[in-house]
Design a protein around this motif. Structure first.
Motif, PDB file in Angstrom:
ATOM      1  N   HIS A 113      -6.078   0.419  10.091  1.00  0.00           N
ATOM      2  CA  HIS A 113      -4.704   0.252  10.563  1.00  0.00           C
ATOM      3  C   HIS A 113      -4.712   0.035  12.071  1.00  0.00           C
ATOM      4  CE1 HIS A 113      -4.358   4.226  12.497  1.00  0.00           C
ATOM      5  NE2 HIS A 113      -5.137   4.645  11.496  1.00  0.00           N
ATOM      6  N   ASP A 114      -3.619  -0.458  12.593  1.00  0.00           N
ATOM      7  CA  ASP A 114      -3.444  -0.693  14.027  1.00  0.00           C
ATOM      8  C   ASP A 114      -2.307   0.194  14.506  1.00  0.00           C
ATOM      9  OD1 ASP A 114      -3.395  -1.692  16.607  1.00  0.00           O
ATOM     10  OD2 ASP A 114      -2.519  -3.621  16.047  1.00  0.00           O
ATOM     11  N   ASP A 115      -2.641   1.399  14.952  1.00  0.00           N
ATOM     12  CA  ASP A 115      -1.626   2.391  15.365  1.00  0.00           C
ATOM     13  C   ASP A 115      -0.567   2.608  14.294  1.00  0.00           C
ATOM     14  OD1 ASP A 115      -2.806   3.015  17.809  1.00  0.00           O
ATOM     15  OD2 ASP A 115      -1.778   1.380  18.847  1.00  0.00           O
ATOM     16  N   GLY A 116      -1.025   2.695  13.046  1.00  0.00           N
ATOM     17  CA  GLY A 116      -0.121   2.960  11.930  1.00  0.00           C
ATOM     18  C   GLY A 116       0.433   1.719  11.262  1.00  0.00           C
ATOM     19  N   ASP A 117       0.220   0.556  11.856  1.00  0.00           N
ATOM     20  CA  ASP A 117       0.681  -0.708  11.269  1.00  0.00           C
ATOM     21  C   ASP A 117      -0.462  -1.368  10.498  1.00  0.00           C
ATOM     22  OD1 ASP A 117       3.261  -0.547  12.377  1.00  0.00           O
ATOM     23  OD2 ASP A 117       2.562  -1.423  14.271  1.00  0.00           O
ATOM     24  N   PRO A 118      -0.142  -2.166   9.476  1.00  0.00           N
ATOM     25  CA  PRO A 118      -1.196  -2.890   8.762  1.00  0.00           C
ATOM     26  C   PRO A 118      -1.956  -3.830   9.700  1.00  0.00           C
ATOM     27  CG  PRO A 118       0.847  -2.951   7.515  1.00  0.00           C
ATOM     28  CD  PRO A 118       1.173  -2.381   8.874  1.00  0.00           C
ATOM     29  N   LEU A 119      -3.222  -4.026   9.419  1.00  0.00           N
ATOM     30  CA  LEU A 119      -4.047  -4.930  10.209  1.00  0.00           C
ATOM     31  C   LEU A 119      -3.670  -6.389   9.968  1.00  0.00           C
ATOM     32  CD1 LEU A 119      -7.599  -3.361   9.649  1.00  0.00           C
ATOM     33  CD2 LEU A 119      -6.177  -3.186  11.707  1.00  0.00           C
ATOM     34  N   ARG A 120      -3.956  -7.222  10.956  1.00  0.00           N
ATOM     35  CA  ARG A 120      -3.858  -8.678  10.763  1.00  0.00           C
ATOM     36  C   ARG A 120      -4.949  -9.079   9.761  1.00  0.00           C
ATOM     37  NH1 ARG A 120      -5.165 -11.630  15.993  1.00  0.00           N
ATOM     38  NH2 ARG A 120      -6.930 -10.228  15.826  1.00  0.00           N
ATOM     39  N   PRO A 121      -4.771 -10.162   9.029  1.00  0.00           N
ATOM     40  CA  PRO A 121      -5.782 -10.580   8.054  1.00  0.00           C
ATOM     41  C   PRO A 121      -7.194 -10.684   8.642  1.00  0.00           C
ATOM     42  CG  PRO A 121      -3.794 -11.833   7.711  1.00  0.00           C
ATOM     43  CD  PRO A 121      -3.574 -11.030   8.970  1.00  0.00           C
TER      44      PRO A 121
ATOM     45  N   ASP B 149      -8.482  -9.059  11.219  1.00  0.00           N
ATOM     46  CA  ASP B 149      -8.995  -7.716  11.486  1.00  0.00           C
ATOM     47  C   ASP B 149      -9.296  -6.966  10.188  1.00  0.00           C
ATOM     48  OD1 ASP B 149      -8.752  -8.108  14.268  1.00  0.00           O
ATOM     49  OD2 ASP B 149      -6.642  -7.517  14.197  1.00  0.00           O
ATOM     50  N   PHE B 150      -8.478  -7.189   9.169  1.00  0.00           N
ATOM     51  CA  PHE B 150      -8.720  -6.582   7.858  1.00  0.00           C
ATOM     52  C   PHE B 150     -10.047  -7.086   7.285  1.00  0.00           C
ATOM     53  CE2 PHE B 150      -7.576  -6.279   3.186  1.00  0.00           C
ATOM     54  CZ  PHE B 150      -7.640  -4.891   3.123  1.00  0.00           C
ATOM     55  N   ALA B 151     -10.304  -8.394   7.425  1.00  0.00           N
ATOM     56  CA  ALA B 151     -11.565  -8.965   6.942  1.00  0.00           C
ATOM     57  C   ALA B 151     -12.752  -8.298   7.630  1.00  0.00           C
ATOM     58  CB  ALA B 151     -11.585 -10.478   7.175  1.00  0.00           C
ATOM     59  N   HIS B 152     -12.697  -8.187   8.958  1.00  0.00           N
ATOM     60  CA  HIS B 152     -13.790  -7.543   9.698  1.00  0.00           C
ATOM     61  C   HIS B 152     -13.999  -6.106   9.230  1.00  0.00           C
ATOM     62  CE1 HIS B 152     -15.324 -10.237  12.781  1.00  0.00           C
ATOM     63  NE2 HIS B 152     -14.102 -10.692  12.957  1.00  0.00           N
ATOM     64  N   ALA B 153     -12.904  -5.362   9.110  1.00  0.00           N
ATOM     65  CA  ALA B 153     -13.004  -3.943   8.751  1.00  0.00           C
ATOM     66  C   ALA B 153     -13.594  -3.754   7.363  1.00  0.00           C
ATOM     67  CB  ALA B 153     -11.633  -3.278   8.848  1.00  0.00           C
ATOM     68  N   VAL B 154     -13.082  -4.476   6.381  1.00  0.00           N
ATOM     69  CA  VAL B 154     -13.567  -4.253   5.015  1.00  0.00           C
ATOM     70  C   VAL B 154     -14.986  -4.786   4.834  1.00  0.00           C
ATOM     71  CG1 VAL B 154     -11.256  -4.084   4.026  1.00  0.00           C
ATOM     72  CG2 VAL B 154     -12.455  -6.283   3.965  1.00  0.00           C
ATOM     73  N   TRP B 155     -15.358  -5.866   5.526  1.00  0.00           N
ATOM     74  CA  TRP B 155     -16.728  -6.387   5.432  1.00  0.00           C
ATOM     75  C   TRP B 155     -17.708  -5.370   6.025  1.00  0.00           C
ATOM     76  CZ3 TRP B 155     -18.565 -10.456   2.764  1.00  0.00           C
ATOM     77  CH2 TRP B 155     -19.913 -10.811   2.970  1.00  0.00           C
ATOM     78  N   ARG B 156     -17.357  -4.805   7.168  1.00  0.00           N
ATOM     79  CA  ARG B 156     -18.217  -3.808   7.808  1.00  0.00           C
ATOM     80  C   ARG B 156     -18.410  -2.603   6.886  1.00  0.00           C
ATOM     81  NH1 ARG B 156     -18.011   0.796  10.117  1.00  0.00           N
ATOM     82  NH2 ARG B 156     -15.766   0.976  10.049  1.00  0.00           N
ATOM     83  N   ILE B 157     -17.335  -2.152   6.271  1.00  0.00           N
ATOM     84  CA  ILE B 157     -17.412  -0.991   5.378  1.00  0.00           C
ATOM     85  C   ILE B 157     -18.194  -1.324   4.110  1.00  0.00           C
ATOM     86  CG2 ILE B 157     -16.024   0.577   3.937  1.00  0.00           C
ATOM     87  CD1 ILE B 157     -13.834   0.323   6.178  1.00  0.00           C
ATOM     88  N   ALA B 158     -18.047  -2.539   3.599  1.00  0.00           N
ATOM     89  CA  ALA B 158     -18.653  -2.933   2.320  1.00  0.00           C
ATOM     90  C   ALA B 158     -20.133  -3.258   2.407  1.00  0.00           C
ATOM     91  CB  ALA B 158     -17.908  -4.137   1.744  1.00  0.00           C
ATOM     92  N   THR B 159     -20.667  -3.340   3.626  1.00  0.00           N
ATOM     93  CA  THR B 159     -22.061  -3.735   3.792  1.00  0.00           C
ATOM     94  C   THR B 159     -22.877  -2.601   4.406  1.00  0.00           C
ATOM     95  OG1 THR B 159     -21.516  -4.787   5.912  1.00  0.00           O
ATOM     96  CG2 THR B 159     -21.579  -6.215   3.972  1.00  0.00           C
ATOM     97  N   SER B 160     -24.183  -2.727   4.278  1.00  0.00           N
ATOM     98  CA  SER B 160     -25.091  -1.766   4.902  1.00  0.00           C
ATOM     99  C   SER B 160     -25.030  -1.960   6.419  1.00  0.00           C
ATOM    100  CB  SER B 160     -26.500  -2.042   4.386  1.00  0.00           C
ATOM    101  OG  SER B 160     -27.406  -1.115   4.877  1.00  0.00           O
ATOM    102  N   PRO B 161     -25.060  -0.937   7.229  1.00  0.00           N
ATOM    103  CA  PRO B 161     -25.487   0.413   6.928  1.00  0.00           C
ATOM    104  C   PRO B 161     -24.368   1.372   6.524  1.00  0.00           C
ATOM    105  CG  PRO B 161     -25.318   0.206   9.280  1.00  0.00           C
ATOM    106  CD  PRO B 161     -24.957  -1.141   8.683  1.00  0.00           C
TER     107      PRO B 161
END
Length: 196
Positions: free
Chosen positions: A40-48, A50-62
């Protein structure tokens, strides 16, 4: 272990994700919850983007090991990077190790090259390459491909909190990115066709 084909650079391992979910549904969903501060961005949904970066980082190693996104073993990396004059676009960065035989002229001294990872067990043709012990000079060639990600691949999260809806949206984003990577697998094949 997932099986890769020539037209695949990555895959989302839904079967493993569901079977190993500590929340009873999705291991990836549990990791999203643990990393809620990045979604989130200070409680607001992420821009698409930023959402892509966040979920890709979480979904991959490490972060996830093994990752929800599995990268073909012969690649050194498959990551998202920010591009564009205003840093408002993203691209896939694909790092491909190459053996010396792809060079038109090799060094006369024959420095060390990439070697097969002795600990990697593979039932397919995708060999993981690793650095040699550096007790003599080494020349490790890596080609880096940048593949722009079009805006239509990205999706906007409907909320700022992890839960079933965000997990579905994050999985869809991952599927879109994996599909886009795999649609460009021919670029890697062109590089390694005679070099592996």
């Amino acid at each position: 272990m997932p099986q890769f084909a020539a037209q695949m650079l990555a895959l989302a391992d839904d079967e493993y994700d569901k079977a190993n979910g500590s929340n009873g549904n999705s291991r990836f969903g549990a990791y999203l919850a643990v990393n809620a501060g990045d979604l989130h961005d200070d409680g607001d949904p992420l821009r698409p983007l930023d959402f892509a970066h966040a979920v890709w980082r979480i979904a991959t190693s490490p972060v996830m090991s093994p990752g929800y996104v599995r990268i073909r073993p012969d690649l050194n990396g498959l990551a998202l990077i920010t591009t564009g004059e205003d840093y408002d676009q993203i691209a896939l960065r694909i790092d491909v190790p190459l053996h010396h035989q792809v060079l038109a002229h090799r060094p006369a001294t024959r420095p060390e090259d990439w070697r097969r990872d002795p600990w990697h067990i593979s039932t397919d043709r995708w060999l993981r390459l690793v650095e040699r012990d550096l007790d003599r000079p080494a020349l490790l060639l890596t080609a880096t491909l940048y593949v722009p990600v079009p805006q239509h691949v990205l999706i906007a999260p409907s909320g700022a909190r992890p839960g079933p809806a965000m997990t579905r949206q994050a999985k869809q984003m991952i599927r879109n990115l994996v599909e886009h990577a795999n649609a460009n697998a021919h670029l890697v094949a062109d590089l390694v066709g005679g070099g592996r």
